[in-house]
Design an enzyme around this catalytic site. Structure first.
Site, mmCIF file in Angstrom:
data_model
loop_
_atom_site.group_PDB
_atom_site.id
_atom_site.type_symbol
_atom_site.label_atom_id
_atom_site.label_comp_id
_atom_site.label_asym_id
_atom_site.label_seq_id
_atom_site.Cartn_x
_atom_site.Cartn_y
_atom_site.Cartn_z
ATOM 1 N N ASP A 1 -10.600 1.318 8.495
ATOM 2 C CA ASP A 1 -10.179 0.345 9.511
ATOM 3 C C ASP A 1 -10.855 0.569 10.867
ATOM 4 O OD1 ASP A 1 -8.467 -0.725 7.587
ATOM 5 O OD2 ASP A 1 -6.832 0.613 8.177
ATOM 6 N N HIS B 1 -11.163 -6.074 5.410
ATOM 7 C CA HIS B 1 -12.151 -6.178 6.492
ATOM 8 C C HIS B 1 -11.934 -7.482 7.250
ATOM 9 C CE1 HIS B 1 -14.992 -3.212 4.218
ATOM 10 N NE2 HIS B 1 -13.821 -2.700 4.506
ATOM 11 N N ARG C 1 -0.261 1.285 11.401
ATOM 12 C CA ARG C 1 -1.202 2.411 11.327
ATOM 13 C C ARG C 1 -0.750 3.505 12.279
ATOM 14 N NH1 ARG C 1 -6.156 -1.773 11.963
ATOM 15 N NH2 ARG C 1 -6.322 -2.465 9.818
HETATM 16 P P1 GDP Z 1 -12.358 -2.419 8.701
HETATM 17 O O1 GDP Z 1 -11.488 -2.179 7.524
HETATM 18 O O2 GDP Z 1 -13.148 -1.224 9.100
HETATM 19 O O3 GDP Z 1 -13.222 -3.641 8.548
HETATM 20 O O4 GDP Z 1 -11.390 -2.716 9.912
HETATM 21 P P2 GDP Z 1 -10.106 -3.704 9.885
HETATM 22 O O5 GDP Z 1 -10.579 -5.101 9.872
HETATM 23 O O6 GDP Z 1 -9.160 -3.276 8.838
HETATM 24 O O7 GDP Z 1 -9.409 -3.311 11.259
HETATM 25 C C1 GDP Z 1 -10.059 -3.472 12.486
HETATM 26 C C2 GDP Z 1 -9.221 -4.434 13.350
HETATM 27 O O8 GDP Z 1 -9.651 -4.373 14.699
HETATM 28 C C3 GDP Z 1 -9.395 -5.888 12.947
HETATM 29 O O9 GDP Z 1 -8.201 -6.580 13.181
HETATM 30 C C4 GDP Z 1 -10.494 -6.393 13.885
HETATM 31 O O10 GDP Z 1 -10.426 -7.792 14.132
HETATM 32 C C5 GDP Z 1 -10.177 -5.616 15.137
HETATM 33 N N1 GDP Z 1 -11.340 -5.259 15.973
HETATM 34 C C6 GDP Z 1 -12.596 -4.928 15.584
HETATM 35 N N2 GDP Z 1 -13.332 -4.551 16.654
HETATM 36 C C7 GDP Z 1 -12.522 -4.646 17.725
HETATM 37 C C8 GDP Z 1 -12.687 -4.364 19.123
HETATM 38 O O11 GDP Z 1 -13.726 -3.921 19.588
HETATM 39 N N3 GDP Z 1 -11.609 -4.560 19.931
HETATM 40 C C9 GDP Z 1 -10.418 -5.038 19.456
HETATM 41 N N4 GDP Z 1 -9.426 -5.199 20.322
HETATM 42 N N5 GDP Z 1 -10.229 -5.310 18.148
HETATM 43 C C10 GDP Z 1 -11.259 -5.108 17.299
HETATM 44 P P1 IMO Z 2 -10.899 -0.325 4.819
HETATM 45 O O1 IMO Z 2 -12.136 -0.628 4.023
HETATM 46 C C1 IMO Z 2 -7.568 2.373 5.611
HETATM 47 C C2 IMO Z 2 -5.953 4.597 2.204
HETATM 48 C C3 IMO Z 2 -4.541 4.272 1.765
HETATM 49 C C4 IMO Z 2 -4.110 5.629 1.256
HETATM 50 C C5 IMO Z 2 -5.368 6.176 0.598
HETATM 51 C C6 IMO Z 2 -5.435 5.949 -0.906
HETATM 52 O O2 IMO Z 2 -10.136 -1.521 5.236
HETATM 53 O O3 IMO Z 2 -11.206 0.617 5.931
HETATM 54 P P2 IMO Z 2 -5.914 3.804 -2.417
HETATM 55 O O4 IMO Z 2 -5.180 2.508 -2.531
HETATM 56 O O5 IMO Z 2 -7.342 3.664 -2.028
HETATM 57 O O6 IMO Z 2 -5.745 4.681 -3.620
HETATM 58 O O7 IMO Z 2 -5.165 4.578 -1.213
HETATM 59 O O8 IMO Z 2 -6.449 5.485 1.224
HETATM 60 N N1 IMO Z 2 -6.893 3.447 2.267
HETATM 61 C C7 IMO Z 2 -7.300 2.879 3.405
HETATM 62 N N2 IMO Z 2 -6.949 3.109 4.688
HETATM 63 N N3 IMO Z 2 -8.528 1.465 5.337
HETATM 64 C C8 IMO Z 2 -8.914 1.229 4.062
HETATM 65 O O9 IMO Z 2 -9.936 0.414 3.759
HETATM 66 C C9 IMO Z 2 -8.263 1.930 3.013
HETATM 67 N N4 IMO Z 2 -8.385 1.929 1.666
HETATM 68 C C10 IMO Z 2 -7.543 2.879 1.221
HETATM 69 O O10 IMO Z 2 -3.762 3.819 2.837
HETATM 70 O O11 IMO Z 2 -3.808 6.465 2.344
HETATM 71 MG MG MG Z 3 -9.498 -2.357 6.961
#
Ligand code: GDP
Ligand code: IMO
Ligand code: MG
Length: 431
Positions: free
Chosen positions: A13, A41, A306
Site C-alpha cells: 500500500d 491498487h 491500516r
Molecule cells: P498500492 O497498493 O501500493 O497501490 O497502494 P494503495 O492504492 O493500496 O494505497 C495507497 C493510497 O494512497 C491510495 O488510496 C492512493 O490513492 C493514495 N495515494 C497515493 N499517493 C498519494 C499521495 O501522495 N498523497 C495522498 N494523500 N494519497 C496518496
Molecule cells: P498491495 O499490492 C498490504 C498482507 C495481508 C496479510 C499478509 C498475508 O495493495 O500493496 P495474504 O492474503 O497475501 O495471504 O495476506 O499480507 N497483504 C497486504 N498488505 N498491501 C497488499 O497489497 C497486501 N497483500 C497482502 O494484510 O498481513
Molecule cells: Mg494496496
C-alpha cells in the site's frame, strides 16, 4: 529501451498503483509478475477513483498492453469483474490490451475456504490474510497439483483434476477444520464458464514481453505487496506467499536478469501495515490515529484500518539491499504536513543492544525499540507543489536525510493521489 521495476519497500500500500498509472504513458507493456487479488491498487484520474486487484495499473492508459504473468495467482471471478467494469466504462475497448498467461495458477473456492479456516485455527497468531485464498493457491502450485489458466480451456481434463482435488480438500476442510465441504459440480461448472469467458485474453505473455524488448520498447513491471511481505525477505511468518522483491520479476514474468535496467523502490513518507505481525515504529495512540485519518489509511482490498507509524530507515536500508533500488519514490509526503515534529528510525535497540540491521525472528522484531532522529515538521498544503524547490525547506531536509540514510536517491515525490500530484527530480525511465 528501458525496463523498470516498481516495487513496494514496506508492507504494501505504498502507492504503487498511483505511480504505475503515472509512469504507464512512457511504457508499452505493464506487467504483473506475482501475487493476486490480495493486492488493491488505487488510481485517481481526473478525480475518479479506480481500484484494481488483478489487472495491471497501466490499463487506464489507452496505449498500453497489460500482462498478467505466470507468477500471478488469478481468481477468475475477480479478473472478469474488473475486465467487465473496464469494458463497460469504455476504458477497455480491445481485449488484446489485457493478456493473461496460460501458466498463471487459478484461485479456486477451496483456496479461499482453506485460507479462512487456517486463519481461524491460528487464533491469536492469525496472519490477518486478505482471505482471498492466496497462500493455499501458491501451496498447490508448489506441490505441483495446481490448476492453471490454460487448464480451464480443456473441459475434460479439468473435470478429472477438480474431482481429485476436491476429494483431498474436502477431507482437510471437513475432517481437520470442521468446515463446510465444497461442491464438485458447482466448481466445475464455474471453471468451464471461466475458460469460455477468459479465452480471448489468454496468451503467451513471455513471448509478448520478449518481442517488446527486441523492439526496444519500455517495459514497466508492477509489484504487489512489499519487501517486508515477501515470503523469503519479509517478517515471516507474517508475510504473503509470494516473492515480492525485484528479483521475482525474472521468474514471475519470464525475463532474464540481464534485461533489467532500473528498480524503483516505493515508500510512503511514513509506514503502514495491515494485518498481523511485528511493526517496530507503530504508533498505537493519537499520532497513529492522526496519520490514519490524514492519509485515509484503510485497506483497498478489505477496508481494514491500516496500522500507522514513523518512517523506518532500518527497513528501507534492508529493502534497498535486497532489491537493488536505483531510486526511491516517496509517496504521501502531503500527509505529514502540519506535524510539529517528524521522526525517522535510524537503528533499533534489541535487548539493550544497538543494531542497524533488521532482525530475523518475529520475537526479536517485536522487541526492537526504534532509535529515532527528530526533524522539524512543515505546514501548508503540499498538493499544489509541482517542483522540488516549491516544497518547504523542512520537507526537503527530511527527503535528503532519507536519501543519506538509505543511500538511494529519492527521484520521485508524491504529494497527492492524482496523476499530476507528482514531483519528478529525475525521470524513473531516464531521459
Ligand atoms: P498500492 O497498493 O501500493 O497501490 O497502494 P494503495 O492504492 O493500496 O494505497 C495507497 C493510497 O494512497 C491510495 O488510496 C492512493 O490513492 C493514495 N495515494 C497515493 N499517493 C498519494 C499521495 O501522495 N498523497 C495522498 N494523500 N494519497 C496518496
Ligand atoms: P498491495 O499490492 C498490504 C498482507 C495481508 C496479510 C499478509 C498475508 O495493495 O500493496 P495474504 O492474503 O497475501 O495471504 O495476506 O499480507 N497483504 C497486504 N498488505 N498491501 C497488499 O497489497 C497486501 N497483500 C497482502 O494484510 O498481513
Ligand atoms: Mg494496496
Amino acid at each position: 529501451m528501458t525496463t523498470l521495476i516498481a516495487v513496494g519497500a514496506q508492507w504494501g500500500d505504498e502507492g504503487k498503483g498511483k505511480l504505475v498509472d503515472w509512469l504507464a504513458p512512457q511504457a508499452e507493456l505493464i506487467v504483473r509478475f506475482h501475487g493476486g487479488n490480495n493486492a488493491g491498487h488505487t488510481l485517481v484520474v481526473d478525480g475518479e477513483q479506480t481500484v484494481l486487484h488483478v489487472v495491471p495499473a497501466g490499463v487506464l492508459n489507452p496505449g498500453t498492453i497489460n500482462l498478467i504473468g505466470p507468477g500471478v495467482v488469478v481468481d477468475p471471478d475477480i479478473l472478469l469483474e474488473e475486465l467487465d467494469a473496464l469494458t463497460a466504462r469504455g476504458v477497455l475497448k480491445d481485449p488484446s490490451r489485457v493478456r493473461v498467461s496460460g501458466r498463471a495458477h487459478v484461485i479456486l473456492e477451496w483456496h479461499r475456504a482453506l485460507d479462512k479456516a487456517r486463519e481461524e485455527d491460528r487464533r491469536g497468531k492469525a496472519i490477518g490474510t486478505t482471505g482471498r485464498g492466496i497462500g493455499p493457491a501458491y501451496e498447490d502450485k508448489v506441490t505441483r497439483r495446481g490448476i492453471r489458466i490454460a487448464d480451464l480451456l480443456d473441459a475434460a481434463a479439468l473435470r478429472e483434476a477438480i474431482e481429485r482435488l476436491v476429494e483431498q480438500k474436502n477431507f482437510e476442510l471437513t475432517e481437520y477444520y470442521k468446515w463446510d465441504p465444497v461442491d464438485v459440480e458447482t466448481i466445475y461448472a464455474r471453471a468451464v464458464e471461466w475458460g469460455r469467458r477468459l479465452e480471448p485474453y489468454v496468451d503467451h505473455t513471455e513471448r509478448i514481453l520478449d518481442r517488446a524488448l527486441r523492439d526496444g520498447k519500455n517495459v514497466l513491471f508492477e509489484g504487489a505487496q512489499g519487501n517486508f511481505l515477501d515470503i523469503d525477505h519479509g517478517t515471516y511468518p507474517y508475510v504473503t506467499s509470494s516473492n515480492c522483491v525485484a528479483g521475482a520479476v525474472c521468474a514471475g514474468a519470464g525475463v532474464g536478469p540481464t534485461k533489467i535496467d532500473r528498480v524503483l523502490g516505493i515508500t510512503k513518507a511514513y509506514t503502514t501495515r495491515v494485518g498481523g505481525g511485528p511493526f517496530p515504529t507503530e504508533e498505537t495512540g493519537a499520532l497513529g490515529e492522526e496519520l490514519r485519518k490524514a492519509g485515509a489509511e484503510f485497506g483497498a482490498t478489505t477496508g481494514r484500518p491500516r496500522r500507522c507509524g514513523w518512517l523506518d530507515a532500518v527497513m528501507l536500508r534492508e529493502a534497498a539491499t535486497v532489491n537493488g533500488y536505483t531510486a526511491l519514490a516517496m509517496n504521501k509526503l502531503d500527509v505529514l504536513a502540519g506535524l510539529d515534529e517528524v521522526k525517522i528510525a535510524t537503528a533499533y535497540r534489541v535487548d539493550g543492544k544497538l543494531t542497524e540491521e533488521f532482525p530475523v525472528t518475529p520475537a526479536e522484531i517485536e522487541r526492537a525499540e526504534p532509535v529515532y532522529e527528530s526533524h522539524a515538521g512543515w505546514s501548508g498544503d503540499l498538493t499544489a507543489c509541482r517542483a522540488y524547490d516549491e516544497l518547504p525547506q523542512a520537507a526537503r531536509d527530511y527527503i535528503e536525510r532519507v536519501e543519506a540514510l538509505v543511500e538511494v536517491p529519492v527521484d520521485v515525490i508524491s504529494i497527492g493521489p492524482g496523476r499530476d500530484e507528482t514531483i519528478t527530480r529525475k525521470p524513473p525511465f531516464g531521459g
